[in-house]
Design an enzyme around this catalytic site. Structure first.
Site, PDB file in Angstrom:
ATOM      1  N   THR A 126      29.977  35.483  45.823  1.00 32.36           N
ATOM      2  CA  THR A 126      29.368  36.808  45.771  1.00 32.36           C
ATOM      3  C   THR A 126      27.898  36.750  45.383  1.00 32.36           C
ATOM      4  O   THR A 126      27.498  35.955  44.519  1.00 32.36           O
ATOM      5  CB  THR A 126      30.120  37.692  44.749  1.00 32.36           C
ATOM      6  OG1 THR A 126      31.486  37.739  45.127  1.00 32.36           O
ATOM      7  CG2 THR A 126      29.547  39.093  44.705  1.00 32.36           C
ATOM      8  N   GLU A 127      27.098  37.625  46.001  1.00 28.75           N
ATOM      9  CA  GLU A 127      25.677  37.749  45.678  1.00 28.75           C
ATOM     10  C   GLU A 127      25.353  39.210  45.383  1.00 28.75           C
ATOM     11  O   GLU A 127      26.126  40.113  45.735  1.00 28.75           O
ATOM     12  CB  GLU A 127      24.826  37.226  46.839  1.00 28.75           C
ATOM     13  CG  GLU A 127      25.037  35.749  47.096  1.00 28.75           C
ATOM     14  CD  GLU A 127      24.087  35.198  48.155  1.00 28.75           C
ATOM     15  OE1 GLU A 127      23.228  35.960  48.662  1.00 28.75           O
ATOM     16  OE2 GLU A 127      24.206  34.004  48.464  1.00 28.75           O
ATOM     17  N   ASN A 129      23.463  41.430  46.667  1.00 28.10           N
ATOM     18  CA  ASN A 129      23.394  42.371  47.787  1.00 28.10           C
ATOM     19  C   ASN A 129      24.456  42.131  48.849  1.00 28.10           C
ATOM     20  O   ASN A 129      24.476  42.810  49.879  1.00 28.10           O
ATOM     21  CB  ASN A 129      22.007  42.306  48.436  1.00 28.10           C
ATOM     22  CG  ASN A 129      20.914  42.769  47.490  1.00 28.10           C
ATOM     23  OD1 ASN A 129      21.043  43.810  46.849  1.00 28.10           O
ATOM     24  ND2 ASN A 129      19.860  41.984  47.371  1.00 28.10           N
ATOM     25  N   ILE A 157      30.010  35.868  38.542  1.00 28.39           N
ATOM     26  CA  ILE A 157      30.629  34.541  38.563  1.00 28.39           C
ATOM     27  C   ILE A 157      31.379  34.288  37.259  1.00 28.39           C
ATOM     28  O   ILE A 157      30.771  34.243  36.172  1.00 28.39           O
ATOM     29  CB  ILE A 157      29.582  33.434  38.791  1.00 28.39           C
ATOM     30  CG1 ILE A 157      28.743  33.739  40.045  1.00 28.39           C
ATOM     31  CG2 ILE A 157      30.265  32.077  38.884  1.00 28.39           C
ATOM     32  CD1 ILE A 157      29.549  33.937  41.311  1.00 28.39           C
ATOM     33  N   ARG A 268      59.019  56.248  19.205  1.00 26.56           N
ATOM     34  CA  ARG A 268      58.333  57.506  18.916  1.00 26.56           C
ATOM     35  C   ARG A 268      59.297  58.696  19.033  1.00 26.56           C
ATOM     36  O   ARG A 268      59.962  58.856  20.061  1.00 26.56           O
ATOM     37  CB  ARG A 268      57.173  57.688  19.902  1.00 26.56           C
ATOM     38  CG  ARG A 268      56.477  59.040  19.858  1.00 26.56           C
ATOM     39  CD  ARG A 268      55.630  59.224  18.634  1.00 26.56           C
ATOM     40  NE  ARG A 268      54.722  60.353  18.794  1.00 26.56           N
ATOM     41  CZ  ARG A 268      53.984  60.848  17.812  1.00 26.56           C
ATOM     42  NH1 ARG A 268      54.042  60.306  16.616  1.00 26.56           N
ATOM     43  NH2 ARG A 268      53.175  61.871  18.035  1.00 26.56           N
ATOM     44  N   GLN A 336      49.373  57.473  29.083  1.00 33.91           N
ATOM     45  CA  GLN A 336      49.950  58.819  29.022  1.00 33.91           C
ATOM     46  C   GLN A 336      51.164  58.866  28.093  1.00 33.91           C
ATOM     47  O   GLN A 336      51.330  59.808  27.310  1.00 33.91           O
ATOM     48  CB  GLN A 336      50.342  59.271  30.426  1.00 33.91           C
ATOM     49  CG  GLN A 336      50.639  60.757  30.544  1.00 33.91           C
ATOM     50  CD  GLN A 336      49.388  61.620  30.437  1.00 33.91           C
ATOM     51  OE1 GLN A 336      48.274  61.113  30.554  1.00 33.91           O
ATOM     52  NE2 GLN A 336      49.571  62.902  30.195  1.00 33.91           N
ATOM     53  N   ILE A 337      51.996  57.853  28.162  1.00 32.03           N
ATOM     54  CA  ILE A 337      53.185  57.807  27.313  1.00 32.03           C
ATOM     55  C   ILE A 337      52.807  57.653  25.841  1.00 32.03           C
ATOM     56  O   ILE A 337      53.424  58.263  24.964  1.00 32.03           O
ATOM     57  CB  ILE A 337      54.123  56.670  27.772  1.00 32.03           C
ATOM     58  CG1 ILE A 337      54.757  57.047  29.124  1.00 32.03           C
ATOM     59  CG2 ILE A 337      55.199  56.375  26.732  1.00 32.03           C
ATOM     60  CD1 ILE A 337      55.522  55.926  29.789  1.00 32.03           C
ATOM     61  N   GLY A 339      50.233  58.886  24.626  1.00 32.27           N
ATOM     62  CA  GLY A 339      49.567  60.127  24.234  1.00 32.27           C
ATOM     63  C   GLY A 339      48.218  59.858  23.583  1.00 32.27           C
ATOM     64  O   GLY A 339      47.460  58.991  24.032  1.00 32.27           O
ATOM     65  N   GLU A 363      38.006  39.309  43.928  1.00 33.48           N
ATOM     66  CA  GLU A 363      38.530  38.487  45.025  1.00 33.48           C
ATOM     67  C   GLU A 363      38.949  39.337  46.223  1.00 33.48           C
ATOM     68  O   GLU A 363      39.970  39.086  46.873  1.00 33.48           O
ATOM     69  CB  GLU A 363      39.674  37.591  44.542  1.00 33.48           C
ATOM     70  CG  GLU A 363      39.176  36.572  43.525  1.00 33.48           C
ATOM     71  CD  GLU A 363      40.155  35.451  43.256  1.00 33.48           C
ATOM     72  OE1 GLU A 363      40.846  35.026  44.200  1.00 33.48           O
ATOM     73  OE2 GLU A 363      40.205  34.996  42.109  1.00 33.48           O
TER      74      GLU A 363
END
Length: 379
Positions: A126-127, A129, A157, A268, A336-337, A339, A363
């Protein structure tokens, strides 16, 4: 389809759970806060054979296959996605590229050090741009006698700073030519080769991500992997295996988030009942468990096919796409569970939530996976 857990897989799972409870869990919050890359942990993983899972014993590796490899990544990711990510990148990208395409001399030189984590490996495609558009890379190598002179930069990287050796794909031909790129192994300390800025990340913060910078970096032709012009084709084959790694990483994060949410839901109480007894919560857990099971089957199918030497271009993309999206959904539901507590750093849900998102990007983004899959099914 059934993938029975082997004795090797059970041994690896137990070993990682024990190692993680002693050497990862007590410190991972601090690593996350400070963005510390815990090199010593990877040295210890190397001693356990987990930094050369797929490397044959003759080169100092564990000599296992992809089923054991997927198990190892998933177990690490259930504890800390950052550690799973770095272990996967080291194994599948840098080490995997040399294992798959290096000549015998290169394998003898690098694999024993990588397999034991005496050296940490990096991989550069990867670069700044050119993310998904690798064909337009601007890092260029020009031949000068027995040497190639590299100029340019890579970004995002893994282990770009701490790595001892990097496999980099650079342009040696025309822009856009898939046969105009070549892979080189570049060692740390090579003149003109250095690490650049370290990224400040949302998640996976203990896995180091930096730039690689090349300024008239002279690399001998003996450091070339394969032949001139083969780099891009090699990289795509490496990424076929790499997608299985990220699918396994996603699977582990999803499993970790699910297990944390299930345990919390059973502990809970609201209205004098555990919240797991309420349909709104129990149905969330049912959906999470079902999607994880489906992601697991896709991932282990790709791993099994890879073990048998079959093409996994489509299957690894499917596994990576689905498992990574499942990881995000499961981590979101875990918050969410939990909370309000899910929004605090006192509980594990928020870290799974932050770590999961990278799996849909690294990747090859989810969109790129769909491109790979669509080409495979329409051809």
């Amino acid at each position: 389809m059934e993938f029975n857990t082997s004795e090797n897989q059970r041994m690896i799972s137990e070993m990682i759970r024990d190692f993680g409870s002693r050497h990862i869990k007590p410190y991972m919050r601090a690593w996350d806060e400070s963005q510390e890359f815990p090199v010593n942990v990877f040295k210890q993983l190397g001693e356990l054979g987990l930094m050369g899972v797929l490397v044959p014993a003759e080169y100092g590796g564990a000599g296992f296959g992809y089923l054991e490899y997927v198990t190892a990544i998933a177990e690490l990711a259930k504890i800390d996605g950052s550690i799973g990510l770095s272990m996967a990148a080291h194994n599948s990208l840098c080490t995997g590229h040399i294992l798959q395409f290096g000549n015998e001399e290169q394998k003898q030189k690098y694999l024993p050090k990588l397999a034991t984590a005496e050296w940490i490996g990096a991989w550069g495609l990867t670069e700044p741009n050119t993310g998904s558009d690798a064909g337009n890379m601007r890092t260029v190598a020009v031949q000068d006698g027995d040497y190639w002179i590299i100029n340019g930069a890579k970004n995002f990287i893994t282990h770009g700073k701490s790595g001892h050796v990097a496999v980099v794909i650079v342009r040696t031909g025309e822009v856009g030519d898939s046969h105009g790129m070549t892979a080189f192994v570049v060692e740390k300390g090579t003149e003109g080769f250095k690490a650049g800025r370290k990224e400040d990340k949302l998640g996976m913060r203990a896995s180091e991500t930096t730039e690689l910078i090349f300024e008239d970096c002279r690399v001998h032709r003996d450091q070339m992997l394969g032949n001139v012009g083969e780099g891009f084709v090699q990289a795509m084959k490496v990424l076929d295996g790499g997608r299985i790694s990220i699918a396994a990483l996603s699977l582990g994060i999803a499993q970790g988030a699910f297990e944390a949410a299930k345990a919390y839901a059973q502990e809970r109480s609201q209205f004098n009942k555990p919240i797991s007894s309420f349909q709104g919560i129990s149905f969330k857990l049912a959906d999470m468990a079902t999607e994880i099971e489906a992601a697991s089957l896709l991932t282990y199918q790709a791993a099994d096919m890879k073990n048998r030497g079959l093409s996994v271009n489509k299957e690894s993309a499917m596994a990576k796409l689905y498992a990574s999206e499942v990881a995000v959904r499961v981590a979101n539901e875990a918050v969410q569970i939990f909370g309000g507590y899910g929004f605090t750093k006192d509980y594990p849900a928020e870290k799974f939530y932050r770590d999961a998102k990278l799996c849909t990007i690294g990747e090859g983004t989810s969109e790129i996976q769909k491109l790979v899959i669509s080409r495979a099914i329409l051809n």
